[in-house]
Design a protein around this motif. Sequence first.
Motif, PDB file in Angstrom:
ATOM      1  N   ILE A 232      40.941  45.769 -92.457  1.00  0.00           N
ATOM      2  CA  ILE A 232      40.877  47.172 -92.714  1.00  0.00           C
ATOM      3  C   ILE A 232      41.002  47.947 -91.397  1.00  0.00           C
ATOM      4  O   ILE A 232      40.238  47.651 -90.356  1.00  0.00           O
ATOM      5  CB  ILE A 232      39.452  47.329 -93.636  1.00  0.00           C
ATOM      6  N   TRP A 233      41.725  48.898 -91.255  1.00  0.00           N
ATOM      7  CA  TRP A 233      42.071  49.654 -90.276  1.00  0.00           C
ATOM      8  C   TRP A 233      40.812  50.708 -90.144  1.00  0.00           C
ATOM      9  O   TRP A 233      40.322  51.381 -91.293  1.00  0.00           O
ATOM     10  CB  TRP A 233      43.184  50.641 -90.308  1.00  0.00           C
ATOM     11  N   SER A 234      40.165  50.658 -89.050  1.00  0.00           N
ATOM     12  CA  SER A 234      39.014  51.459 -89.104  1.00  0.00           C
ATOM     13  C   SER A 234      39.016  52.450 -87.890  1.00  0.00           C
ATOM     14  O   SER A 234      38.938  52.140 -86.504  1.00  0.00           O
ATOM     15  CB  SER A 234      37.532  50.636 -89.027  1.00  0.00           C
ATOM     16  N   GLY A 244      48.099  60.045 -87.120  1.00  0.00           N
ATOM     17  CA  GLY A 244      48.608  58.732 -87.446  1.00  0.00           C
ATOM     18  C   GLY A 244      47.787  57.671 -87.921  1.00  0.00           C
ATOM     19  O   GLY A 244      48.099  56.873 -88.520  1.00  0.00           O
ATOM     20  N   HIS A 245      46.652  57.716 -86.934  1.00  0.00           N
ATOM     21  CA  HIS A 245      45.641  56.529 -87.054  1.00  0.00           C
ATOM     22  C   HIS A 245      44.701  57.059 -88.279  1.00  0.00           C
ATOM     23  O   HIS A 245      44.519  55.908 -89.019  1.00  0.00           O
ATOM     24  CB  HIS A 245      45.191  56.305 -85.947  1.00  0.00           C
ATOM     25  N   HIS A 246      44.390  57.963 -88.217  1.00  0.00           N
ATOM     26  CA  HIS A 246      43.358  58.604 -89.107  1.00  0.00           C
ATOM     27  C   HIS A 246      43.893  58.440 -90.491  1.00  0.00           C
ATOM     28  O   HIS A 246      43.105  58.087 -91.591  1.00  0.00           O
ATOM     29  CB  HIS A 246      43.172  59.945 -89.005  1.00  0.00           C
ATOM     30  N   GLN A 276      45.114  54.604 -75.584  1.00  0.00           N
ATOM     31  CA  GLN A 276      43.958  55.178 -75.777  1.00  0.00           C
ATOM     32  C   GLN A 276      43.420  55.262 -77.080  1.00  0.00           C
ATOM     33  O   GLN A 276      42.661  55.719 -77.498  1.00  0.00           O
ATOM     34  CB  GLN A 276      44.058  56.846 -75.363  1.00  0.00           C
ATOM     35  N   CYS A 277      43.802  54.126 -77.813  1.00  0.00           N
ATOM     36  CA  CYS A 277      43.262  54.007 -79.414  1.00  0.00           C
ATOM     37  C   CYS A 277      42.008  53.217 -79.140  1.00  0.00           C
ATOM     38  O   CYS A 277      41.931  52.371 -78.645  1.00  0.00           O
ATOM     39  CB  CYS A 277      44.394  53.231 -80.047  1.00  0.00           C
ATOM     40  N   ARG A 278      41.056  53.802 -80.026  1.00  0.00           N
ATOM     41  CA  ARG A 278      39.783  52.929 -80.105  1.00  0.00           C
ATOM     42  C   ARG A 278      39.743  52.600 -81.702  1.00  0.00           C
ATOM     43  O   ARG A 278      38.356  52.357 -82.258  1.00  0.00           O
ATOM     44  CB  ARG A 278      38.896  54.160 -79.884  1.00  0.00           C
ATOM     45  N   CYS A 279      40.640  52.507 -82.205  1.00  0.00           N
ATOM     46  CA  CYS A 279      40.498  51.944 -83.746  1.00  0.00           C
ATOM     47  C   CYS A 279      40.172  50.599 -83.762  1.00  0.00           C
ATOM     48  O   CYS A 279      40.490  49.876 -82.582  1.00  0.00           O
ATOM     49  CB  CYS A 279      41.510  52.214 -84.625  1.00  0.00           C
ATOM     50  N   VAL A 280      39.722  49.737 -84.531  1.00  0.00           N
ATOM     51  CA  VAL A 280      39.427  48.487 -84.863  1.00  0.00           C
ATOM     52  C   VAL A 280      39.852  47.990 -86.131  1.00  0.00           C
ATOM     53  O   VAL A 280      40.153  48.629 -87.194  1.00  0.00           O
ATOM     54  CB  VAL A 280      37.831  48.215 -84.699  1.00  0.00           C
TER      55      VAL A 280
HETATM   56 ZN   LIG Z   1      43.648  54.679 -82.917  1.00  0.00          ZN
END
Ligand SMILES: [Zn+2]
Length: 292
Positions: A232-234, A244-246, A276-280
Amino acid sequence: MRQAAVREHVKKKFKGKQTLQSKVHPHQPESVEREYQRVTNAYMRLLSKLVTDTMIPEIRKAAKAELPPDYYRHDDMDDLYRRLERAFEKCEKELERKARSFDLYKRISEVAALTVKLSIKDWKRMVKETVGIDLLEDYYNGDFFKRALEEWTRENVDLIKTIPHQQLDKMREIVLEGYRNGTTTTKIVKAIQKEYGTGRSHARLIARDQISKLNSEITHKQQQDAGVQEYIWSDSGDSRVRSGHHRLNGKKFRWDDPPVVDERTGRRCHPGEDFQCRCVAIPVFDIDTLDL
Ligand SMILES: [Zn+2]
């Protein structure tokens, strides 16, 4: 463990369902980011010391000795420029010498090892609390990690090494341009110091970006090795998340099919891979493919 034995062992946890989302939320290793920053700051201090101890005194000396009295409308300042060029060559050599004894490679490889350590700790918790299996401490010591870490370390050493050199070039430009435009030595010195500050913040951005990339690479490998095919993209949930990530937040994707993060270009990637992406990626365990 054999796959069939694993299935038998975790059956209760799945309660008849096919998949189970991790009960533990993975996190970006911010403490390693700070460690990386400590290394780059120490490395950057090689330059700041050089600027204070050598560069600025040399510039002042050169200006005092060679600056013509009618400086503001004088265009023949070859002697000054030559002297400044020599001063910068001296700084460049001095920087090379100091950099050689810094052992950047060793320090950055320690940061890489720490990233792996924290990532494994995180992963073990996810596995333990979600499917109830205790992974052994030496679960990960394969060639992949060794190779990936070496490669990452080499790339990062090269990346960090270029910063003070680029800054030195930039400072040289500031000084020569400054005298060409009739700027005072005081103002030129101030501009040099400001440039040093820019380099430091640049190094901070690199730290965040690179640790996130490495962490993402390790996560990807860990999950896929364990038979986790989906996640799951978080996103980090703060205002800095790019749209784009949200857009992908909370949705399920496959490790073998990264989602489109940029609709304009069609570019695809997994969480943490973008600049710089902080998604997990929250792993989704599947009882049929689980392989621990
Ligand atoms: Zn991100």
